[in-house]
Design an enzyme around this catalytic site. Structure first.
Site, PDB file in Angstrom:
ATOM      1  N   CYS A 194       0.829  -1.205   0.000  1.00 26.87           N
ATOM      2  CA  CYS A 194       0.000   0.000   0.000  1.00 26.87           C
ATOM      3  C   CYS A 194       0.866   1.260   0.000  1.00 26.87           C
ATOM      4  O   CYS A 194       1.431   1.635   1.035  1.00 26.87           O
ATOM      5  CB  CYS A 194      -0.922  -0.011   1.225  1.00 26.87           C
ATOM      6  SG  CYS A 194      -1.901   1.484   1.403  1.00 26.87           S
ATOM      7  N   CYS A 217      -0.282   4.092   2.272  1.00 28.13           N
ATOM      8  CA  CYS A 217       0.007   3.881   3.696  1.00 28.13           C
ATOM      9  C   CYS A 217       1.494   4.078   3.996  1.00 28.13           C
ATOM     10  O   CYS A 217       1.852   4.647   5.018  1.00 28.13           O
ATOM     11  CB  CYS A 217      -0.357   2.455   4.113  1.00 28.13           C
ATOM     12  SG  CYS A 217      -1.900   1.848   3.453  1.00 28.13           S
ATOM     13  N   ASP A 218       2.352   3.572   3.141  1.00 34.02           N
ATOM     14  CA  ASP A 218       3.754   3.430   3.526  1.00 34.02           C
ATOM     15  C   ASP A 218       4.748   4.276   2.725  1.00 34.02           C
ATOM     16  O   ASP A 218       5.936   4.309   3.061  1.00 34.02           O
ATOM     17  CB  ASP A 218       4.175   1.952   3.404  1.00 34.02           C
ATOM     18  CG  ASP A 218       3.353   1.065   4.333  1.00 34.02           C
ATOM     19  OD1 ASP A 218       2.948   1.566   5.406  1.00 34.02           O
ATOM     20  OD2 ASP A 218       3.113  -0.098   3.993  1.00 34.02           O
TER      21      ASP A 218
END
Ligand code: NAP
Length: 320
Positions: free
Chosen positions: A145, A148-149
Site C-alpha cells: 500500500c 500507507c507506507d
C-alpha cells in the site's frame, strides 16, 4: 441444533469490528466470526495485522502499530457485548431467513449458526509473489500500500512490482517521496491504461525494468535489495532498494458467497449506492470485500458503521 443470533458478522478487520461495536451498542448482541490464524492476510484482524506503523489512522498523531490498532478495535467491540469466535465461516446458505452459516466441515448437514441478519466483512487480500519470507518482510521494507507506507521511503530508491493501473498509480505516487522508483514488470508491455502509462513514462524518477521477475528478497531483517531474473535471457542480477511495493492485484474473500451474493466481474461484492445493502435483503456488506477503490482502514471502519446502522434499521422494520 444451530444457535440463532440476531446479527452475525463474518470478518474481523476494521469494517467487521466497527459493525460489531455499533450493533453491540444497539443491544443486538452480535456474534462475530473472526476467522482463524493463517499465514496470509485472510486472518483475524485483517490486513492491518500484517502492517507495522500506521500513520494515517485519525486519532493517533504519533502513529500506531497495525496489530495494536486491531487489538484495540477488538477489545472495544468485546467490551460492549460482541461475542467473538475464532472460527472461519466455510459455507453460507442465504436462500431463506434465518441465514445459515457453517464453520468447520462445510458438508455438515446442520449449520453451526443461524442469523436473522448477516454483515459480510471478509475483506480482501493483496496478491503476493509467493517468495520466501514474504509475509515476515511486510512492514520491513515490503508493502502492498503506497498510500500507507510511501512516506517511510523519503529520498530512498525503491521498486514497484506489477504492470497494471495499481502499479503505475503507486509508482507515480511514490515519486513524491522516493529518489527513484523502478517498476519491475514480467512482460515488455504494460496492462495499465494508456494515460497512466504516459504519466509514468514522463516521470524522470521512474525507470522500467521489463521482462523481469523478482526471485528473492535480499536483506536480513528488512529489504536491502531484490534478486531479479530476466525471463527472456534468464540472466539474474541484484537491484539495491530499501523498499518494494507489490502491486499485482487484490483478491476479495468472497468464495463462500459465490452464486448467492451479487459480485462484480472482479469478485468484489456489489452494494447498493450510498448504503451497505446487497442483493439479498438482510445481508449487508462493508469494508474491502465491497470496496475495490479506496481500500483504507478508515474507509473500511466507516463502512462498517454504515452496515451496522443499516442492519439495525432493517431489523427494526422487520420487528415493527
Ligand atoms: P491488474 O490490472 O490485474 O494488473 C496486475 C498486474 O500485475 C499485471 O500487469 C500483471 O502482469 C501483474 N502480475 C500479476 N501477477 C503477477 C505475478 N505473480 N508476478 C508478477 N506480476 C504479476 O491489477 P491492478 O493493477 O490492481 O488493477 C485492478 C483493476 O483496478 C483494474 O481494472 C484497473 O484498471 C483498476 N484500477 C484503476 C485505477 C485507476 O484508474 N486510477 C487504479 C488502480 C486500479 P500481466 O500484465 O503480465 O498480466
Amino acid at each position: 441444533m444451530p444457535e440463532t443470533h440476531e446479527v452475525i458478522i463474518i470478518g474481523s478487520g476494521p469494517a467487521g469490528l466497527t459493525a460489531a461495536l455499533y450493533t453491540a451498542r444497539a443491544n443486538l448482541s452480535p456474534l462475530l466470526l473472526e476467522g482463524e490464524p493463517s499465514s496470509t492476510s485472510d486472518q483475524p484482524g485483517g490486513q492491518l495485522m500484517l502492517t507495522t506503523d500506521v500513520e494515517n489512522y485519525p486519532g493517533f498523531p504519533d502513529g500506531v502499530m497495525g496489530p495494536e490498532l486491531m487489538v484495540g478495535f477488538r477489545a472495544q467491540a468485546h467490551r460492549f457485548g460482541t461475542r467473538i469466535e475464532t472460527v472461519k465461516a466455510t459455507r453460507v446458505d442465504l436462500s431463506e431467513r434465518p441465514f445459515k452459516v457453517w464453520v468447520g466441515d462445510p458438508g455438515a448437514p446442520e449449520p453451526t449458526y443461524e442469523g436473522n441478519c448477516l454483515i459480510v466483512s471478509t475483506g480482501a487480500q493483496s496478491l503476493m509473489l509467493g517468495l520466501d519470507r514474504e509475509i515476515e518482510l511486510v512492514g520491513h521494507g515490503l508493502s502492498t500500500c503506497a498510500t500507507c507506507d510511501g512516506f517511510f521511503f523519503r529520498d530512498q530508491e525503491i521498486a514497484v512490482v506489477g504492470g497494471g493501473d495499481s502499479a503505475i498509480e503507486e509508482a507515480v505516487f511514490l515519486t513524491r517521496f522516493a529518489s527513484k522508483v523502478s517498476i519491475i514488470h514480467r512482460r515488455d508491455a504494460l496492462r495499465a491504461s494508456k494515460i497512466m502509462q504516459q504519466r509514468a513514462f514522463d516521470n524522470p524518477k521512474i525507470e522500467f525494468i521489463w521482462d523481469t521477475v523478482v526471485t528473492e528478497y535480499l536483506g536480513e531483517d528488512s529489504i536491502s535489495g531484490l534478486r531479479l531474473c530476466n525471463v527472456k535471457t534468464d540472466v539474474s542480477r541484484d537491484l539495491a532498494v530499501t523498499g518494494v511495493f507489490i502491486a499485482i492485484g487484490h483478491r476479495p474473500n468472497t468464495d463462500i458467497f459465490s452464486g448467492q451474493l451479487e459480485m462484480k466481474d472482479n469478485g468484489y461484492l456489489v452494494t447498493r449506492p450510498d448504503c451497505s445493502r446487497t442483493n439479498i435483503e438482510g445481508v449487508f456488506a462493508c469494508g474491502d470485500v465491497q470496496d475495490d477503490v479506496y481500500r483504507q482502514a478508515v474507509t473500511a471502519a466507516g463502512s462498517g458503521c454504515m452496515a451496522a446502522l443499516d442492519a439495525e434499521r432493517w431489523l427494526e422494520a422487520q420487528h415493527s
